[in-house]
Design an enzyme around this catalytic site. Structure first.
Site: not given
Length: 114
Positions: A77-78
């Site tokens: 993800s991030s």
């Protein structure tokens, strides 16, 4: 063996890697799966100014203070943006980057652009 640093995404913590970390450790690898500042069990540390850059610095400092070399940085993800930036800061200590369903920016792109 290999040093792995596993980095979670937003609204997660290092605990998301428990099963992966257990398997890697069973194979003899060293594994770090920190929870980043302001996230999950560290949510009480949330403050203005925390972003992927500050998280990347946190990971870079982990590599420095634990004296880790030939590290495989893994981000989801991030966390993908975090490991990419951390790798830029600690080029001499990172052997590989692994992005697992992760966000990574193009040259010149900023987080708020995507």
């Amino acid at each position: 063996m290999t040093n792995f640093v596993l980095v979670h995404g937003s609204y997660q913590g290092g605990w998301i890697w428990q099963r992966v970390a257990s398997r890697l450790r069973a194979a003899g690898h060293t594994v770090y799966a920190p929870t980043l500042e302001g996230c999950a069990e560290r949510r009480h540390e949330l403050r203005p100014g925390i972003d992927t850059t500050t998280h990347a610095t946190e990971i870079a400092e982990l590599l420095f203070f634990e004296d880790l070399r030939n590290v495989v940085l893994v981000g989801t993800s991030s966390g993908g943006m975090v490991v990419c930036r951390a790798a830029e800061q600690m080029r001499d200590r990172v052997a590989r980057l692994v992005l697992v369903d992760a966000l990574a920016l193009f040259n010149g792109e900023r987080t708020r652009d995507i």
